[in-house]
Design a protein around this motif. Structure first.
Motif, PDB file in Angstrom:
ATOM      1  N   ARG A   8       0.821  -1.207   0.000  1.00 25.89           N
ATOM      2  CA  ARG A   8       0.000   0.000   0.000  1.00 25.89           C
ATOM      3  C   ARG A   8       0.857   1.259   0.000  1.00 25.89           C
ATOM      4  NH1 ARG A   8      -1.728   0.670   4.451  1.00 25.89           N
ATOM      5  NH2 ARG A   8      -0.860  -1.085   5.602  1.00 25.89           N
ATOM      6  N   ASP A   9       1.913   1.240   0.815  1.00 26.40           N
ATOM      7  CA  ASP A   9       2.750   2.423   0.928  1.00 26.40           C
ATOM      8  C   ASP A   9       4.135   2.032   1.427  1.00 26.40           C
ATOM      9  OD1 ASP A   9       2.732   2.497   3.943  1.00 26.40           O
ATOM     10  OD2 ASP A   9       0.608   2.852   3.604  1.00 26.40           O
ATOM     11  N   ILE A  10       5.065   2.960   1.282  1.00 23.56           N
ATOM     12  CA  ILE A  10       6.447   2.759   1.727  1.00 23.56           C
ATOM     13  C   ILE A  10       6.861   4.004   2.495  1.00 23.56           C
ATOM     14  CG2 ILE A  10       8.832   2.402   0.989  1.00 23.56           C
ATOM     15  CD1 ILE A  10       7.517   1.157  -1.598  1.00 23.56           C
ATOM     16  N   THR A  11       7.408   3.816   3.679  1.00 23.87           N
ATOM     17  CA  THR A  11       7.788   4.923   4.545  1.00 23.87           C
ATOM     18  C   THR A  11       9.280   4.853   4.851  1.00 23.87           C
ATOM     19  OG1 THR A  11       5.594   4.885   5.575  1.00 23.87           O
ATOM     20  CG2 THR A  11       7.334   6.069   6.749  1.00 23.87           C
ATOM     21  N   LEU A  12       9.945   5.985   4.792  1.00 25.83           N
ATOM     22  CA  LEU A  12      11.344   6.057   5.183  1.00 25.83           C
ATOM     23  C   LEU A  12      11.430   6.309   6.684  1.00 25.83           C
ATOM     24  CD1 LEU A  12      14.344   6.123   4.279  1.00 25.83           C
ATOM     25  CD2 LEU A  12      14.108   8.601   4.048  1.00 25.83           C
ATOM     26  N   ARG A  35       7.107   9.406   2.594  1.00 30.76           N
ATOM     27  CA  ARG A  35       6.178   8.294   2.400  1.00 30.76           C
ATOM     28  C   ARG A  35       5.648   8.350   0.983  1.00 30.76           C
ATOM     29  NH1 ARG A  35       0.555   8.010   2.924  1.00 30.76           N
ATOM     30  NH2 ARG A  35      -0.289   5.945   3.443  1.00 30.76           N
ATOM     31  N   MET A  36       5.526   7.201   0.358  1.00 32.81           N
ATOM     32  CA  MET A  36       4.925   7.148  -0.969  1.00 32.81           C
ATOM     33  C   MET A  36       3.804   6.112  -0.988  1.00 32.81           C
ATOM     34  SD  MET A  36       8.082   5.319  -3.102  1.00 32.81           S
ATOM     35  CE  MET A  36       7.262   5.476  -4.684  1.00 32.81           C
ATOM     36  N   GLU A  37       2.675   6.521  -1.543  1.00 31.50           N
ATOM     37  CA  GLU A  37       1.551   5.607  -1.696  1.00 31.50           C
ATOM     38  C   GLU A  37       1.636   4.954  -3.067  1.00 31.50           C
ATOM     39  OE1 GLU A  37      -2.040   7.763  -1.088  1.00 31.50           O
ATOM     40  OE2 GLU A  37      -1.682   8.078   1.058  1.00 31.50           O
ATOM     41  N   LEU A  38       1.410   3.653  -3.110  1.00 31.53           N
ATOM     42  CA  LEU A  38       1.516   2.917  -4.359  1.00 31.53           C
ATOM     43  C   LEU A  38       0.148   2.645  -4.964  1.00 31.53           C
ATOM     44  CD1 LEU A  38       4.305   0.275  -3.622  1.00 31.53           C
ATOM     45  CD2 LEU A  38       4.510   2.666  -4.311  1.00 31.53           C
ATOM     46  N   HIS A  39       0.128   2.624  -6.273  1.00 28.47           N
ATOM     47  CA  HIS A  39      -1.093   2.282  -7.000  1.00 28.47           C
ATOM     48  C   HIS A  39      -1.294   0.772  -6.917  1.00 28.47           C
ATOM     49  CE1 HIS A  39      -3.825   1.756 -10.436  1.00 28.47           C
ATOM     50  NE2 HIS A  39      -4.117   3.039 -10.299  1.00 28.47           N
ATOM     51  N   PRO A  40      -2.525   0.305  -6.844  1.00 26.16           N
ATOM     52  CA  PRO A  40      -2.756  -1.142  -6.779  1.00 26.16           C
ATOM     53  C   PRO A  40      -2.362  -1.867  -8.063  1.00 26.16           C
ATOM     54  CG  PRO A  40      -4.825   0.042  -6.991  1.00 26.16           C
ATOM     55  CD  PRO A  40      -3.781   1.071  -6.720  1.00 26.16           C
ATOM     56  N   GLY A  41      -2.279  -1.119  -9.172  1.00 28.33           N
ATOM     57  CA  GLY A  41      -1.884  -1.742 -10.430  1.00 28.33           C
ATOM     58  C   GLY A  41      -0.439  -1.455 -10.779  1.00 28.33           C
ATOM     59  N   VAL A  42      -0.142  -0.194 -11.153  1.00 31.60           N
ATOM     60  CA  VAL A  42       1.205   0.158 -11.599  1.00 31.60           C
ATOM     61  C   VAL A  42       1.664   1.460 -10.949  1.00 31.60           C
ATOM     62  CG1 VAL A  42       2.711   0.581 -13.573  1.00 31.60           C
ATOM     63  CG2 VAL A  42       0.710  -0.862 -13.857  1.00 31.60           C
ATOM     64  N   THR A  43       2.862   1.439 -10.384  1.00 29.98           N
ATOM     65  CA  THR A  43       3.528   2.643  -9.905  1.00 29.98           C
ATOM     66  C   THR A  43       4.850   2.775 -10.641  1.00 29.98           C
ATOM     67  OG1 THR A  43       2.549   2.443  -7.695  1.00 29.98           O
ATOM     68  CG2 THR A  43       4.501   3.841  -7.913  1.00 29.98           C
ATOM     69  N   PHE A  44       5.067   3.925 -11.292  1.00 26.12           N
ATOM     70  CA  PHE A  44       6.315   4.189 -11.995  1.00 26.12           C
ATOM     71  C   PHE A  44       7.181   5.125 -11.167  1.00 26.12           C
ATOM     72  CE2 PHE A  44       3.536   3.299 -15.730  1.00 26.12           C
ATOM     73  CZ  PHE A  44       4.268   2.251 -16.274  1.00 26.12           C
ATOM     74  N   ILE A  45       8.494   4.868 -11.178  1.00 24.49           N
ATOM     75  CA  ILE A  45       9.472   5.772 -10.599  1.00 24.49           C
ATOM     76  C   ILE A  45      10.374   6.217 -11.740  1.00 24.49           C
ATOM     77  CG2 ILE A  45      11.297   6.071  -8.887  1.00 24.49           C
ATOM     78  CD1 ILE A  45      10.095   3.718  -7.351  1.00 24.49           C
ATOM     79  N   GLU A  58      15.521  -0.698  -5.941  1.00 21.78           N
ATOM     80  CA  GLU A  58      16.278  -1.823  -5.403  1.00 21.78           C
ATOM     81  C   GLU A  58      15.995  -1.991  -3.910  1.00 21.78           C
ATOM     82  OE1 GLU A  58      20.861  -2.609  -5.858  1.00 21.78           O
ATOM     83  OE2 GLU A  58      20.491  -1.313  -4.115  1.00 21.78           O
ATOM     84  N   ALA A  59      15.990  -0.889  -3.170  1.00 26.81           N
ATOM     85  CA  ALA A  59      15.733  -0.949  -1.733  1.00 26.81           C
ATOM     86  C   ALA A  59      14.326  -1.464  -1.444  1.00 26.81           C
ATOM     87  CB  ALA A  59      15.939   0.433  -1.109  1.00 26.81           C
ATOM     88  N   ILE A  60      13.354  -1.038  -2.254  1.00 24.78           N
ATOM     89  CA  ILE A  60      11.985  -1.527  -2.092  1.00 24.78           C
ATOM     90  C   ILE A  60      11.943  -3.033  -2.302  1.00 24.78           C
ATOM     91  CG2 ILE A  60       9.659  -1.483  -3.077  1.00 24.78           C
ATOM     92  CD1 ILE A  60      10.156   1.505  -3.739  1.00 24.78           C
ATOM     93  N   ALA A  61      12.629  -3.512  -3.350  1.00 29.11           N
ATOM     94  CA  ALA A  61      12.637  -4.942  -3.664  1.00 29.11           C
ATOM     95  C   ALA A  61      13.262  -5.744  -2.533  1.00 29.11           C
ATOM     96  CB  ALA A  61      13.381  -5.183  -4.977  1.00 29.11           C
ATOM     97  N   VAL A  62      14.408  -5.284  -2.026  1.00 26.87           N
ATOM     98  CA  VAL A  62      15.089  -6.014  -0.952  1.00 26.87           C
ATOM     99  C   VAL A  62      14.241  -5.993   0.321  1.00 26.87           C
ATOM    100  CG1 VAL A  62      17.158  -6.116   0.490  1.00 26.87           C
ATOM    101  CG2 VAL A  62      17.362  -5.577  -1.941  1.00 26.87           C
ATOM    102  N   ALA A  63      13.643  -4.841   0.634  1.00 32.76           N
ATOM    103  CA  ALA A  63      12.780  -4.746   1.815  1.00 32.76           C
ATOM    104  C   ALA A  63      11.560  -5.650   1.687  1.00 32.76           C
ATOM    105  CB  ALA A  63      12.343  -3.297   2.033  1.00 32.76           C
ATOM    106  N   ARG A  88      17.195  -1.110   4.774  1.00 29.91           N
ATOM    107  CA  ARG A  88      17.078  -1.269   6.224  1.00 29.91           C
ATOM    108  C   ARG A  88      16.213  -0.182   6.857  1.00 29.91           C
ATOM    109  NH1 ARG A  88      21.182  -4.805   7.792  1.00 29.91           N
ATOM    110  NH2 ARG A  88      22.871  -5.053   6.265  1.00 29.91           N
ATOM    111  N   TYR A  89      16.002   0.904   6.135  1.00 27.66           N
ATOM    112  CA  TYR A  89      15.285   2.047   6.689  1.00 27.66           C
ATOM    113  C   TYR A  89      13.931   2.263   6.006  1.00 27.66           C
ATOM    114  CZ  TYR A  89      19.892   2.866   8.639  1.00 27.66           C
ATOM    115  OH  TYR A  89      21.089   2.714   9.301  1.00 27.66           O
ATOM    116  N   LEU A  90      13.451   1.250   5.304  1.00 31.75           N
ATOM    117  CA  LEU A  90      12.140   1.336   4.669  1.00 31.75           C
ATOM    118  C   LEU A  90      11.141   0.457   5.414  1.00 31.75           C
ATOM    119  CD1 LEU A  90      12.934   1.170   0.833  1.00 31.75           C
ATOM    120  CD2 LEU A  90      12.651   3.191   2.275  1.00 31.75           C
ATOM    121  N   ARG A  91       9.975   1.001   5.638  1.00 35.41           N
ATOM    122  CA  ARG A  91       8.878   0.210   6.200  1.00 35.41           C
ATOM    123  C   ARG A  91       7.858  -0.034   5.104  1.00 35.41           C
ATOM    124  NH1 ARG A  91       6.708   3.017  10.938  1.00 35.41           N
ATOM    125  NH2 ARG A  91       5.406   4.195   9.485  1.00 35.41           N
TER     126      ARG A  91
END
Length: 221
Positions: A8-12, A35-45, A58-63, A88-91
């Motif tokens: 749903r979201d990612i918080t630093l 904090r970033m909210e993600l789309h349920p389908g596609v989120t582009f960075i 990469e950090a999102i994937a590892v987390a 390590r610092y992403l929730r």
């Protein structure tokens, strides 16, 4: 579709970071990140080279539990540990459902994933060869674009979390459209994508959320 959202979201976790003067925290996109909210389908960075988009992805994937060099959650090989400590610092704010499939694609290390598949298939096993899930043809015996297309068309099975770093790197415009069509089918089959890209073709996917990494920081556009 929202009920199938896996992230749903990612918080630093900013309070745990000792200094924003060191890499990767000194990057404007990370320094400004909250904090970033993600789309349920596609989120582009998106963003220029060196803006931090691949570092963040990469950090999102590892987390989220993936191997830093790519592959499924079952891949644990390491050719060279080059990922940052940002994970390590992403929730990760997870939804109520869990994906039954998933893959982290890094264009720059997909060769290593293909090599690992061949290594695992060379070992004695009771089940069918792993490469069968990728179309049955060695990924090393195909062009970069063909092997990536084989991955998306054969290995991605739906109800999955798919994190892709610059998937357009080896794809012609026509192949990018093929991937978009496949993405559309997978999203209809309860999948979620997070993609770092330079491609305006990829970014044209309807109703996506886009975050831009720039010198001003990370912002939704």
């Amino acid at each position: 579709m929202f009920s199938s959202q896996f992230i749903r979201d990612i918080t630093l976790l900013r309070d745990g970071i000792e200094s924003f003067g060191n890499y990767p925290f000194a990057l404007p996109a990370i320094r400004s990140f909250d904090r970033m909210e993600l789309h349920p389908g596609v989120t582009f960075i998106i963003g220029e080279n060196g803006s931090g988009k691949s570092t963040l992805l990469e950090a999102i994937a590892v987390a989220a539990g993936f191997n830093p060099e790519g592959g499924t959650r079952n891949f644990s090989f390491s050719t060279r540990a080059s990922h940052s400590e940002l994970h390590r610092y992403l929730r990760i704010g997870r939804g109520i459902n869990k994906p039954t499939d998933g893959f982290f694609l890094r264009a720059e290390s997909f060769f290593n994933v293909a090599t690992e598949i061949e290594r695992m298939d060379a070992e004695p096993a009771f089940g069918p060869p792993i490469i069968d899930s990728y179309g049955g043809v060695s990924l090393h015996e195909q062009s970069h674009g063909e092997s990536f297309l084989a991955l998306v068309m054969n290995r991605f099975g739906g109800n999955g979390l798919y994190i892709l770093d610059e998937p357009e790197a080896a794809l012609s415009p026509q192949r990018q459209l093929t991937v978009l069509a496949r993405m559309h089918d997978l999203i209809a089959d309860h999948s979620q994508f997070i993609i770092a890209t330079h491609s305006p073709i990829m970014m044209a996917y309807p109703d996506a959320t886009i975050y831009d990494c720039s010198a001003e920081g990370l912002r939704r556009v």
